[in-house]
Motif scaffolding. Structure first.
Motif, PDB file in Angstrom:
ATOM      1  N   PRO A 241      -3.169   8.203  -3.977  1.00 36.89           N
ATOM      2  CA  PRO A 241      -1.838   8.529  -4.465  1.00 36.89           C
ATOM      3  C   PRO A 241      -1.625   8.223  -5.943  1.00 36.89           C
ATOM      4  O   PRO A 241      -0.598   8.572  -6.499  1.00 36.89           O
ATOM      5  N   HIS A 242      -2.552   7.492  -6.588  1.00 34.25           N
ATOM      6  CA  HIS A 242      -2.386   7.263  -8.024  1.00 34.25           C
ATOM      7  C   HIS A 242      -2.509   8.605  -8.735  1.00 34.25           C
ATOM      8  O   HIS A 242      -3.507   9.304  -8.584  1.00 34.25           O
ATOM      9  N   SER A 243      -1.499   8.967  -9.505  1.00 33.05           N
ATOM     10  CA  SER A 243      -1.585  10.225 -10.226  1.00 33.05           C
ATOM     11  C   SER A 243      -2.830  10.220 -11.102  1.00 33.05           C
ATOM     12  O   SER A 243      -3.564  11.195 -11.159  1.00 33.05           O
ATOM     13  N   PHE A 244      -3.073   9.081 -11.781  1.00 32.94           N
ATOM     14  CA  PHE A 244      -4.317   8.898 -12.528  1.00 32.94           C
ATOM     15  C   PHE A 244      -4.784   7.461 -12.372  1.00 32.94           C
ATOM     16  O   PHE A 244      -3.981   6.532 -12.474  1.00 32.94           O
ATOM     17  N   HIS A 245      -6.078   7.293 -12.114  1.00 36.75           N
ATOM     18  CA  HIS A 245      -6.683   5.969 -12.168  1.00 36.75           C
ATOM     19  C   HIS A 245      -7.030   5.738 -13.637  1.00 36.75           C
ATOM     20  O   HIS A 245      -8.089   6.121 -14.113  1.00 36.75           O
ATOM     21  N   HIS A 246      -6.106   5.118 -14.345  1.00 38.38           N
ATOM     22  CA  HIS A 246      -6.164   5.038 -15.796  1.00 38.38           C
ATOM     23  C   HIS A 246      -6.535   3.643 -16.289  1.00 38.38           C
ATOM     24  O   HIS A 246      -6.628   3.397 -17.493  1.00 38.38           O
ATOM     25  N   ALA A 247      -6.763   2.715 -15.371  1.00 34.72           N
ATOM     26  CA  ALA A 247      -7.080   1.336 -15.739  1.00 34.72           C
ATOM     27  C   ALA A 247      -8.439   1.249 -16.420  1.00 34.72           C
ATOM     28  O   ALA A 247      -9.322   2.081 -16.199  1.00 34.72           O
ATOM     29  N   LYS A 248      -8.593   0.218 -17.266  1.00 30.51           N
ATOM     30  CA  LYS A 248      -9.847  -0.002 -18.003  1.00 30.51           C
ATOM     31  C   LYS A 248     -10.149  -1.508 -17.970  1.00 30.51           C
ATOM     32  O   LYS A 248      -9.659  -2.258 -18.814  1.00 30.51           O
ATOM     33  N   TYR A 249     -10.928  -1.921 -16.966  1.00 30.86           N
ATOM     34  CA  TYR A 249     -11.226  -3.341 -16.840  1.00 30.86           C
ATOM     35  C   TYR A 249     -12.578  -3.521 -16.166  1.00 30.86           C
ATOM     36  O   TYR A 249     -13.160  -2.572 -15.610  1.00 30.86           O
ATOM     37  N   ALA A 250     -13.083  -4.741 -16.239  1.00 34.23           N
ATOM     38  CA  ALA A 250     -14.338  -5.082 -15.576  1.00 34.23           C
ATOM     39  C   ALA A 250     -14.268  -6.530 -15.113  1.00 34.23           C
ATOM     40  O   ALA A 250     -13.586  -7.364 -15.720  1.00 34.23           O
ATOM     41  N   ILE A 251     -14.978  -6.814 -14.030  1.00 31.61           N
ATOM     42  CA  ILE A 251     -15.074  -8.167 -13.497  1.00 31.61           C
ATOM     43  C   ILE A 251     -16.552  -8.520 -13.427  1.00 31.61           C
ATOM     44  O   ILE A 251     -17.323  -7.845 -12.724  1.00 31.61           O
ATOM     45  N   ALA A 252     -16.940  -9.524 -14.176  1.00 32.83           N
ATOM     46  CA  ALA A 252     -18.319 -10.003 -14.184  1.00 32.83           C
ATOM     47  C   ALA A 252     -18.311 -11.433 -13.654  1.00 32.83           C
ATOM     48  O   ALA A 252     -17.916 -12.362 -14.371  1.00 32.83           O
ATOM     49  N   ASP A 253     -18.673 -11.593 -12.388  1.00 36.64           N
ATOM     50  CA  ASP A 253     -18.595 -12.889 -11.720  1.00 36.64           C
ATOM     51  C   ASP A 253     -17.143 -13.393 -11.770  1.00 36.64           C
ATOM     52  O   ASP A 253     -16.265 -12.742 -11.235  1.00 36.64           O
TER      53      ASP A 253
END
Length: 520
Positions: A241-253
């Motif tokens: 349902p997200h119109s756009f997946h616009h997030a910009k992130y990363a998880i490293a440990d």
């Protein structure tokens, strides 16, 4: 293929000579609806309403009308209470209306008076139509709506782009156990190198990307994702349902990186855009973002890359190849509080609250903003109470005309009213290629993330931002802002050569996409 459903909702409050408060009906309204619960025969569909205890409530869809005496508070109205009780925590009353998946208008009456009316054009399977913070949107019934969470005393590395493109790569390279990367577009071969290397050393690596970027899915991105999938990296594409997946992130440990930039040459590659970013060393922040990553990975319309790409055509897009000096060094600070902001969950309210509580100064950098949107309205409120407000907008060709007009409009308002608000359009001056950062520094708090300042971004996209409440962090980004501000000038003029019918046609075409994103 993912379908984007446009929701049109009309909320109508009847106004008459006799105040509705006498009957208590001002407290009555629609709260939510589940027209298509993804069950056999749509068993369990319901409408949730709120009405004062003892009032007579009726629902009418133009074909049938049902009535009941309100028990008080919120209740789900359903034809099949047993089935509906498995789909909602609200008290269920019956009888209910049969809701059409193809669209419906339902009128709410309390003690015979119309108090609310709900219209939707088309249902979305398994999704609730919810009223949240005064706006309506579709939301997966099983997807939690998360509140703002704040984490105390964490180490953070502050950086900007294009000055420090090595920071994102070093963050990915440091992962030993898990590496989760979320983006709108992922097309950087260098990023792919780090993801594959992590996978080969035994790190659990997963990637989420948007399934329908504006302008089409880039061929360059498809090649990178093919390479990742072939190497064994889990790649999934996010749809509704997200119109756009616009997030910009990363998880490293236990480390979280949040940036304003896409995982491509122009963004994290440092070859074009002015961007802001931060790397936070915090197990709890990383856990929060990992939960959001998991939520989006499990959405019904999130599919494996291998399935998504079958029979799909990809588009050729421009690649940035600029080279810029590194003038701003990274800075490591101990931040007293970090809050995780998510859209559409909570970011709009959190940002507006931060603007509304500022007492001294607010500095904002955005590619463009919605002139009458909640964020600009909050900036004007701040200026009216004496807060010094500065807004730096992009000057790239696809926003130049609109931003010049907006800057003139807001500066004229400030001049007429004597309020301390000023708007400029950026002049990169060979220090970067274009404004793509989405950041705000309000007193001692800085907000960094993917949130564009328009309703669509705040209410329909998946966006991620971090609010760093700390004087040193605020000073770092404010110094970057001031340098960019001083290099610019008030009343930006159109660039020579961008004239004629062809340019007008391009600008009109871009304006049609204005509400979606700015990813050049």
């Amino acid at each position: 293929m993912s379908h984007r459903f446009v929701l049109v909702v009309l909320v109508f409050i009847a106004v008459g000579a006799t105040p509705m408060a006498a009957a208590g009906s001002t407290d009555a309204q629609f709260v939510s609806a589940l027209p298509d619960p993804a069950t056999p025969g749509d068993e369990g569909e319901f409408v949730t309403v709120r009405a004062p205890e003892g009032t007579t409530v009726s629902l009418d869809d133009g074909e049938e009308r049902i009535s009941f005496v309100a028990p008080g508070g919120r209740v789900a109205v359903a034809s099949n209470p047993a089935a509906a009780s498995n789909l909602t925590n609200q008290t269920v009353v019956s009888p209910g209306l049969d809701l059409a998946n193809g669209g419906e208008t339902v009128t709410l009456r309390v003690d015979g008076r119309v108090v609310d009316r709900l219209t939707y054009e088309r249902s979305h399977e398994g999704a609730l139509l919810e009223r949240h913070d005064g706006a309506w949107s579709w939301w997966p019934r099983t997807l939690p709506r998360r509140s703002v969470r704040t984490h105390s005393s964490v180490n953070a590395t502050l950086f900007v782009l294009p000055d420090s493109p090595s920071v994102p790569l070093k963050t990915l390279r440091a992962a030993n156990e898990r590496l989760l990367l979320a983006g709108y577009v992922v097309s950087s071969p260098r990023v792919a190198d780090e993801l594959i290397a992590a996978h080969e050393r035994g790190v659990r690596v997963e990637v989420l990307v948007e399934d329908g970027p504006v302008g089409g899915f880039p061929r360059r991105s498809a090649r990178v994702l093919d390479r990742l999938a072939t190497a064994g990296v889990s790649v999934r594409v996010v749809g509704d349902p997200h119109s756009f997946h616009h997030a910009k992130y990363a998880i490293a440990d236990d480390t979280a990186l949040v940036t304003t930039e896409n995982w491509k040459a122009a963004g994290t590659g440092g070859e074009k855009s002015r961007g802001w970013g931060t790397v936070v060393e915090s197990p709890s922040v990383a856990s929060d973002l990992a939960a959001t990553f998991s939520d989006d990975s499990g959405l019904p319309d999130t599919r494996p890359w291998e399935t998504f790409r079958l029979g799909r055509q990809f588009v050729v897009t421009e690649s940035a190849n600029g080279s810029y000096p590194s003038r701003v060094a990274t800075q490591r600070v101990r931040v007293r509080n970090v809050s995780v902001l998510l859209a559409p969950d909570n970011a709009e309210g959190a940002v507006v609250q931060q603007l509304d509580t500022a007492e001294d100064r607010i500095d904002v950098i955005q590619p463009t903003v919605e002139a009458d949107g909640p964020f600009v309205v909050a900036l004007k409120r701040a200026a009216k109470r004496g807060v010094r407000v500065r807004l730096l907008l992009g000057s790239a060709w696809y926003v130049d005309d609109e931003n010049r007009k907006l800057a003139a409009r807001l500066n004229d308002w400030a001049d007429r009213t004597g309020n301390p608000l000023s708007v400029r359009l950026a002049r990169p001056a060979s220090r970067y290629g274009a404004i793509h950062a989405k950041g705000v520094v309000a007193d001692d708090t800085v907000i960094v993330g993917s949130l564009n300042w328009n309703r669509h971004s705040a209410r329909e996209n998946r966006e991620v931002a971090l609010a760093l409440d700390d004087p040193a962090a605020a000073a770092y980004y404010r110094n970057v802002f001031v340098a960019d501000w001083r290099a610019s000038e008030r009343g930006w003029r159109s660039r020579p050569g961008l004239v004629g019918g062809a340019a007008v046609a391009v600008l009109v075409g871009v304006a049609a996409l204005r509400r979606l994103d700015f990813e050049k």
